[in-house]
Scaffold this motif. Structure first.
Motif, PDB file in Angstrom:
ATOM      1  N   PRO A 170       0.818  -1.215   0.000  1.00  0.00           N
ATOM      2  CA  PRO A 170       0.000   0.000   0.000  1.00  0.00           C
ATOM      3  C   PRO A 170       0.855   1.270   0.000  1.00  0.00           C
ATOM      4  CG  PRO A 170      -0.920  -1.604   1.505  1.00  0.00           C
ATOM      5  CD  PRO A 170       0.397  -2.158   1.050  1.00  0.00           C
ATOM      6  N   GLU A 174       0.574   4.136  -2.915  1.00  0.00           N
ATOM      7  CA  GLU A 174       0.242   5.520  -2.558  1.00  0.00           C
ATOM      8  C   GLU A 174       1.330   6.476  -3.015  1.00  0.00           C
ATOM      9  OE1 GLU A 174      -0.449   5.423   1.619  1.00  0.00           O
ATOM     10  OE2 GLU A 174      -2.436   4.488   1.439  1.00  0.00           O
ATOM     11  N   HIS A 179      -4.574   4.615  -5.009  1.00  0.00           N
ATOM     12  CA  HIS A 179      -5.147   4.265  -3.726  1.00  0.00           C
ATOM     13  C   HIS A 179      -4.438   3.017  -3.201  1.00  0.00           C
ATOM     14  CE1 HIS A 179      -8.123   7.331  -4.031  1.00  0.00           C
ATOM     15  NE2 HIS A 179      -8.769   6.772  -5.045  1.00  0.00           N
ATOM     16  N   ALA A 180      -4.603   2.742  -1.927  1.00  0.00           N
ATOM     17  CA  ALA A 180      -3.883   1.630  -1.289  1.00  0.00           C
ATOM     18  C   ALA A 180      -4.195   0.285  -1.935  1.00  0.00           C
ATOM     19  CB  ALA A 180      -4.220   1.578   0.198  1.00  0.00           C
ATOM     20  N   GLU A 181      -5.393   0.130  -2.514  1.00  0.00           N
ATOM     21  CA  GLU A 181      -5.754  -1.139  -3.147  1.00  0.00           C
ATOM     22  C   GLU A 181      -5.369  -1.184  -4.625  1.00  0.00           C
ATOM     23  OE1 GLU A 181      -9.315   1.616  -3.382  1.00  0.00           O
ATOM     24  OE2 GLU A 181      -7.727   1.099  -1.959  1.00  0.00           O
ATOM     25  N   THR A 183      -6.265   1.163  -7.053  1.00  0.00           N
ATOM     26  CA  THR A 183      -7.153   1.868  -7.968  1.00  0.00           C
ATOM     27  C   THR A 183      -6.671   3.306  -8.182  1.00  0.00           C
ATOM     28  OG1 THR A 183      -8.595   2.486  -6.122  1.00  0.00           O
ATOM     29  CG2 THR A 183      -9.141   0.474  -7.338  1.00  0.00           C
ATOM     30  N   THR A 184      -7.136   3.898  -9.285  1.00  0.00           N
ATOM     31  CA  THR A 184      -6.697   5.240  -9.672  1.00  0.00           C
ATOM     32  C   THR A 184      -7.686   6.295  -9.191  1.00  0.00           C
ATOM     33  OG1 THR A 184      -5.706   4.295 -11.669  1.00  0.00           O
ATOM     34  CG2 THR A 184      -6.020   6.682 -11.633  1.00  0.00           C
ATOM     35  N   PRO A 185      -7.213   7.399  -8.631  1.00  0.00           N
ATOM     36  CA  PRO A 185      -8.110   8.477  -8.203  1.00  0.00           C
ATOM     37  C   PRO A 185      -8.948   9.003  -9.359  1.00  0.00           C
ATOM     38  CG  PRO A 185      -5.922   8.792  -7.297  1.00  0.00           C
ATOM     39  CD  PRO A 185      -5.801   7.685  -8.287  1.00  0.00           C
TER      40      PRO A 185
END
Length: 288
Positions: A170, A174, A179-181, A183-185
């Motif tokens: 994670p 970051e 995101h920690a999982e 995924t893209t913001p």
């Protein structure tokens, strides 16, 4: 796990760098054949004499011959085909020429499969594996598993996935702006692409092969509010391949930096331009 170790290949390494495993034209005027002049009253030029035409053709032929001779490099013993470039000869044409052999017969999801059981097939496999393992899909646990299963010897898959779970931590994600999982913001585009430049067979022995893939890659976050701009990398992947279940699979791999060319003077594109290009331009199936 470091991507510079035995299993590294396009994922993150000891640092946050996910790649420790991108004249003018001539205008032609057409003269109409009818009439003594054009629409503007200008007289047509007299026809070129046959003697002048012969002289002109002769000059063109001599010019082409001179250019061809210059490209031959003088024809000395170091200038023959296959001679070392450092010794004044030309590179072996086989180093970049397409073989014409069909690269693959199918796909496992988006990853090419069914490579030929020879040196050409091993090079095609290594190139396409480099693309898959350097893709954005490696940053998500679900797609990472499918990529590793499609590219690796089943005997090493589970152990490799355990190591990769630790590598794609994670904190690392970051640091890349994800995101920690993984995924893209919203409003941003995560970019991770690997583009093979060339391949070289280091060893081939029937059911095993070692292939080096010289690559350039892109990684970063594109979009108006990005604070992690997309940057380029140059590196060489060494993949040890094994013929398993009727196809080439990776047993292990490692990475070294470069060879890296001098940066050109191109203007850096905006983050939005990069995002648009990534979304608009697809990739390739690479063949040797």
């Amino acid at each position: 796990m470091s991507t510079g170790d035995e299993r590294g290949y396009g994922g993150p390494g000891r640092t946050a760098d996910p790649y420790s495993t991108i004249g003018g034209t001539r205008q032609t005027r057409t003269r109409l054949p009818d009439g003594e002049g054009d629409d503007y009253g200008a007289a047509r030029r007299p026809a070129r004499s046959s003697r002048s035409l012969v002289v002109l053709v002769g000059v063109v032929v001599l010019l082409i011959a001179a250019i061809a001779f210059a490209n031959l490099g003088g024809g000395g013993k170091d200038g023959k085909d296959g001679g070392p470039a450092s010794a004044g000869g030309r590179p072996d044409s086989s180093s970049t020429a397409a073989t014409g052999t069909r690269p693959v017969t199918g796909k496992n999801g988006s990853i090419p499969t069914g490579f030929a059981h020879d040196e050409q097939g091993a090079q095609s496999a290594a190139s396409n594996f480099a693309v898959a393992l350097g893709s954005a899909g490696m940053f998500s646990a679900d797609t990472r598993r499918s990529i590793v299963e499609a590219t690796h010897d089943p005997a090493v898959v589970e152990g490799l996935l355990t190591d990769l779970t630790k590598a794609y931590s994670p904190g690392l994600l970051e640091n890349l702006g994800l995101h920690a999982e993984g995924t893209t913001p919203s409003g941003l585009t995560f970019v991770s692409r690997t583009m093979p430049v060339g391949t070289k067979v280091v060893e081939h022995g029937g059911d095993t092969a070692t292939v080096e893939v010289w690559c350039t890659g892109l990684v970063g976050m594109a979009g108006q509010d990005s604070t992690k701009p997309v940057t380029s990398r140059w590196f060489t992947l060494t993949q040890k391949l094994k013929w398993v279940g009727g196809d080439w699979r990776i047993e292990s791999s490692s990475q070294t930096e470069g060879p890296t060319p001098v940066n050109g003077d191109n203007r850096a594109s905006t983050s939005d331009e990069i995002a648009s290009a990534v979304q608009g331009y697809g990739g390739f199936t690479y063949a040797r």
